[in-house]
Design a protein around this motif. Structure first.
Motif, PDB file in Angstrom:
ATOM      1  N   LYS A  64       0.847  -1.193   0.000  1.00  0.00           N
ATOM      2  CA  LYS A  64       0.000   0.000   0.000  1.00  0.00           C
ATOM      3  C   LYS A  64       0.885   1.247   0.000  1.00  0.00           C
ATOM      4  CE  LYS A  64      -3.681  -2.536   0.269  1.00  0.00           C
ATOM      5  NZ  LYS A  64      -4.523  -2.704  -0.944  1.00  0.00           N
ATOM      6  N   ALA A  65       0.371   2.318  -0.594  1.00  0.00           N
ATOM      7  CA  ALA A  65       1.140   3.562  -0.691  1.00  0.00           C
ATOM      8  C   ALA A  65       1.511   4.092   0.692  1.00  0.00           C
ATOM      9  CB  ALA A  65       0.348   4.604  -1.464  1.00  0.00           C
ATOM     10  N   GLN A  66       0.624   3.916   1.663  1.00  0.00           N
ATOM     11  CA  GLN A  66       0.869   4.421   3.011  1.00  0.00           C
ATOM     12  C   GLN A  66       2.145   3.831   3.602  1.00  0.00           C
ATOM     13  OE1 GLN A  66      -0.741   6.786   4.711  1.00  0.00           O
ATOM     14  NE2 GLN A  66       0.652   6.549   6.451  1.00  0.00           N
ATOM     15  N   GLN A  67       2.463   2.589   3.234  1.00  0.00           N
ATOM     16  CA  GLN A  67       3.665   1.943   3.764  1.00  0.00           C
ATOM     17  C   GLN A  67       4.936   2.673   3.329  1.00  0.00           C
ATOM     18  OE1 GLN A  67       2.592  -1.901   2.045  1.00  0.00           O
ATOM     19  NE2 GLN A  67       2.425  -2.779   4.103  1.00  0.00           N
ATOM     20  N   GLY A  68       4.881   3.352   2.202  1.00  0.00           N
ATOM     21  CA  GLY A  68       6.032   4.119   1.753  1.00  0.00           C
ATOM     22  C   GLY A  68       6.238   5.385   2.546  1.00  0.00           C
ATOM     23  N   LEU A  69       5.157   5.870   3.175  1.00  0.00           N
ATOM     24  CA  LEU A  69       5.250   7.075   4.000  1.00  0.00           C
ATOM     25  C   LEU A  69       5.636   6.691   5.426  1.00  0.00           C
ATOM     26  CD1 LEU A  69       2.016   8.873   2.739  1.00  0.00           C
ATOM     27  CD2 LEU A  69       4.328   8.963   1.790  1.00  0.00           C
ATOM     28  N   TYR A  70       4.725   6.026   6.111  1.00  0.00           N
ATOM     29  CA  TYR A  70       5.000   5.553   7.475  1.00  0.00           C
ATOM     30  C   TYR A  70       3.901   4.591   7.875  1.00  0.00           C
ATOM     31  CZ  TYR A  70       1.242   8.572   9.215  1.00  0.00           C
ATOM     32  OH  TYR A  70       0.026   9.145   9.438  1.00  0.00           O
ATOM     33  N   GLU A  71       4.145   3.850   8.949  1.00  0.00           N
ATOM     34  CA  GLU A  71       3.124   2.988   9.542  1.00  0.00           C
ATOM     35  C   GLU A  71       3.105   3.206  11.051  1.00  0.00           C
ATOM     36  OE1 GLU A  71       2.409  -1.051   7.485  1.00  0.00           O
ATOM     37  OE2 GLU A  71       4.572  -0.749   7.297  1.00  0.00           O
ATOM     38  N   TYR A  72       1.922   3.192  11.610  1.00  0.00           N
ATOM     39  CA  TYR A  72       1.744   3.353  13.051  1.00  0.00           C
ATOM     40  C   TYR A  72       1.593   1.975  13.674  1.00  0.00           C
ATOM     41  CZ  TYR A  72      -0.734   4.288  17.442  1.00  0.00           C
ATOM     42  OH  TYR A  72      -1.133   4.301  18.755  1.00  0.00           O
ATOM     43  N   ASP A  73       2.508   1.619  14.572  1.00  0.00           N
ATOM     44  CA  ASP A  73       2.532   0.292  15.186  1.00  0.00           C
ATOM     45  C   ASP A  73       1.691   0.300  16.467  1.00  0.00           C
ATOM     46  OD1 ASP A  73       3.055  -2.226  16.052  1.00  0.00           O
ATOM     47  OD2 ASP A  73       5.239  -2.067  16.035  1.00  0.00           O
ATOM     48  N   ALA A  74       0.383   0.208  16.280  1.00  0.00           N
ATOM     49  CA  ALA A  74      -0.539   0.259  17.419  1.00  0.00           C
ATOM     50  C   ALA A  74      -0.415  -0.969  18.307  1.00  0.00           C
ATOM     51  CB  ALA A  74      -1.970   0.399  16.911  1.00  0.00           C
ATOM     52  N   VAL A  75      -0.072  -2.106  17.728  1.00  0.00           N
ATOM     53  CA  VAL A  75       0.042  -3.347  18.507  1.00  0.00           C
ATOM     54  C   VAL A  75       1.182  -3.234  19.526  1.00  0.00           C
ATOM     55  CG1 VAL A  75       0.519  -5.811  18.370  1.00  0.00           C
ATOM     56  CG2 VAL A  75      -0.929  -4.738  16.642  1.00  0.00           C
ATOM     57  N   LYS A  99       9.905   4.139   3.078  1.00  0.00           N
ATOM     58  CA  LYS A  99      11.006   4.444   2.157  1.00  0.00           C
ATOM     59  C   LYS A  99      10.980   5.902   1.690  1.00  0.00           C
ATOM     60  CE  LYS A  99      12.642   0.244   2.183  1.00  0.00           C
ATOM     61  NZ  LYS A  99      13.965  -0.071   2.770  1.00  0.00           N
ATOM     62  N   LEU A 100       9.782   6.464   1.466  1.00  0.00           N
ATOM     63  CA  LEU A 100       9.714   7.861   1.059  1.00  0.00           C
ATOM     64  C   LEU A 100      10.190   8.779   2.180  1.00  0.00           C
ATOM     65  CD1 LEU A 100       7.907   6.695  -1.291  1.00  0.00           C
ATOM     66  CD2 LEU A 100       6.718   8.881  -1.219  1.00  0.00           C
ATOM     67  N   TRP A 101       9.795   8.474   3.403  1.00  0.00           N
ATOM     68  CA  TRP A 101      10.258   9.266   4.551  1.00  0.00           C
ATOM     69  C   TRP A 101      11.777   9.202   4.643  1.00  0.00           C
ATOM     70  CZ3 TRP A 101       7.127   9.466   9.704  1.00  0.00           C
ATOM     71  CH2 TRP A 101       7.697  10.399  10.575  1.00  0.00           C
ATOM     72  N   GLN A 102      12.345   8.006   4.467  1.00  0.00           N
ATOM     73  CA  GLN A 102      13.811   7.870   4.511  1.00  0.00           C
ATOM     74  C   GLN A 102      14.471   8.707   3.427  1.00  0.00           C
ATOM     75  OE1 GLN A 102      15.003   3.696   4.517  1.00  0.00           O
ATOM     76  NE2 GLN A 102      13.206   3.149   5.740  1.00  0.00           N
ATOM     77  N   ALA A 103      13.873   8.706   2.233  1.00  0.00           N
ATOM     78  CA  ALA A 103      14.431   9.480   1.121  1.00  0.00           C
ATOM     79  C   ALA A 103      14.300  10.983   1.374  1.00  0.00           C
ATOM     80  CB  ALA A 103      13.729   9.115  -0.182  1.00  0.00           C
ATOM     81  N   PHE A 104      13.164  11.400   1.945  1.00  0.00           N
ATOM     82  CA  PHE A 104      12.927  12.818   2.211  1.00  0.00           C
ATOM     83  C   PHE A 104      13.876  13.359   3.280  1.00  0.00           C
ATOM     84  CE2 PHE A 104       8.165  13.021   0.830  1.00  0.00           C
ATOM     85  CZ  PHE A 104       8.554  12.662  -0.442  1.00  0.00           C
ATOM     86  N   SER A 105      14.236  12.514   4.234  1.00  0.00           N
ATOM     87  CA  SER A 105      15.059  12.975   5.365  1.00  0.00           C
ATOM     88  C   SER A 105      16.541  12.696   5.183  1.00  0.00           C
ATOM     89  CB  SER A 105      14.565  12.321   6.659  1.00  0.00           C
ATOM     90  OG  SER A 105      14.648  10.901   6.564  1.00  0.00           O
ATOM     91  N   ALA A 106      16.947  12.142   4.040  1.00  0.00           N
ATOM     92  CA  ALA A 106      18.360  11.831   3.809  1.00  0.00           C
ATOM     93  C   ALA A 106      19.191  13.116   3.756  1.00  0.00           C
ATOM     94  CB  ALA A 106      18.520  11.049   2.513  1.00  0.00           C
ATOM     95  N   GLU A 107      20.377  13.064   4.334  1.00  0.00           N
ATOM     96  CA  GLU A 107      21.253  14.237   4.347  1.00  0.00           C
ATOM     97  C   GLU A 107      21.764  14.562   2.950  1.00  0.00           C
ATOM     98  OE1 GLU A 107      24.378  13.755   7.165  1.00  0.00           O
ATOM     99  OE2 GLU A 107      23.025  13.564   8.888  1.00  0.00           O
ATOM    100  N   GLN A 108      22.063  13.516   2.170  1.00  0.00           N
ATOM    101  CA  GLN A 108      22.524  13.696   0.791  1.00  0.00           C
ATOM    102  C   GLN A 108      21.424  13.248  -0.152  1.00  0.00           C
ATOM    103  OE1 GLN A 108      26.006  11.399  -0.180  1.00  0.00           O
ATOM    104  NE2 GLN A 108      26.276  12.324  -2.196  1.00  0.00           N
ATOM    105  N   ARG A 109      21.263  13.946  -1.271  1.00  0.00           N
ATOM    106  CA  ARG A 109      20.211  13.622  -2.222  1.00  0.00           C
ATOM    107  C   ARG A 109      20.338  12.177  -2.687  1.00  0.00           C
ATOM    108  NH1 ARG A 109      19.278  16.568  -8.135  1.00  0.00           N
ATOM    109  NH2 ARG A 109      17.075  16.012  -8.370  1.00  0.00           N
TER     110      ARG A 109
END
Length: 278
Positions: A64-75, A99-109
């Motif tokens: 799912k697209a949401q998994q590329g952004l983040y997931e909330y671990d309610a369990v 993965k998108l969050w990791q890419a957005f927050s990377a120090e180097q492009r």
């Protein structure tokens, strides 16, 4: 930034132009082509040539697209609350970065690879439109907006298993990797086997390309399968004569299991060879 291929990856002039155009336009590069034509490897070698990190997001039918952004671990949060763990009071401890969050927050492009996007549900590409456009997304649990420090270089691959939405295609720079011709394939093989005997290579390429032209094949052998086959031929010290019958006609090649990957294609090829010899 300019991509011209690497020592391990031969990129055609058209592919080089496509990669560099996508970087200049700051648009995702959508790469299509037959399986085994080096789509995934392109992203790997692009990151290597630019001296940056590669972040790989391999898509499955359940992704799912949401998994590329983040997931909330309610369990995990529920479990920790039952155990009386103090970290339960900070919800950010249970936000798993995608993965998108990791890419957005990377120090180097970085180079972000979204691999085989056509495997996912048809709505998957549309669900990423805003994030890929604006390079930001909102985390509802922590009430924060995540913005890209710098726009990552996005490479998206597709095997054409299903059509992608028009709205998504409009936002991409598209390139189709055509299958290499004999000369291009010879150059690719030379990178992997610089000392291969010329006669063996010539006969192997002739057999390989004639096999690809067999009408009705369910899966034509690809570049990666040719490399595997040549590796076996060299390892087993198969002579060039073994790739062709004495009368000069096509024959079933040795170790053909590296080239043909299903029983229908094997039976079809055997039948055509038998009919040609009658």
């Amino acid at each position: 930034m300019s991509f011209e291929g690497t020592q391990k990856y031969i990129a055609s002039k058209e592919l080089q132009l496509a990669v560099n155009a996508a970087i200049t336009l700051e648009r995702p590069l959508l790469i299509k082509g037959e399986p085994g034509t080096g789509k995934t490897m392109l992203a790997e070698e692009l990151a290597t040539s630019l001296g940056t990190d590669l972040i790989q997001w391999h898509i499955k039918s359940t992704t799912k697209a949401q998994q590329g952004l983040y997931e909330y671990d309610a369990v995990s949060r529920l479990r920790d609350s039952q155990l009386g763990d103090d970290k339960v009071h900070d919800i950010s401890n249970y936000i798993v970065k995608g993965k998108l969050w990791q890419a957005f927050s990377a120090e180097q492009r970085p180079v972000l690879l979204i691999d085989e996007i056509d495997k996912a549900d048809i709505e998957f590409p549309n669900d990423l439109l805003q994030e890929l456009d604006r390079m930001e997304f909102f985390v509802y649990e922590t009430r924060e907006t995540i913005k890209a420090a710098q726009r990552p270089i996005v490479v998206i691959t597709s095997n054409n298993e299903k059509e992608l939405p028009d709205a998504f295609l409009r936002r991409c720079f598209f390139h189709y990797i055509t299958f290499p011709d004999v000369d291009e394939m010879r150059a690719i093989v030379d990178m992997h086997f610089p000392n291969i005997k010329k006669q063996l290579l010539n006969q192997a390429l002739e057999t390989f390309f004639s096999l690809r032209e067999v009408p009705g094949l369910k899966k034509k052998p690809s570049t990666s399968e040719l490399i595997d086959w040549l590796k076996l031929l060299v390892a087993e010290d198969i002579p060039p004569e073994a790739l062709q019958s004495k009368d000069g006609k096509q024959t079933i090649p040795p170790l053909y299991g590296a080239l043909l990957k299903n029983e229908q294609d094997i039976h079809l090829f055997e039948k055509l060879i038998f009919m040609a010899r009658r």
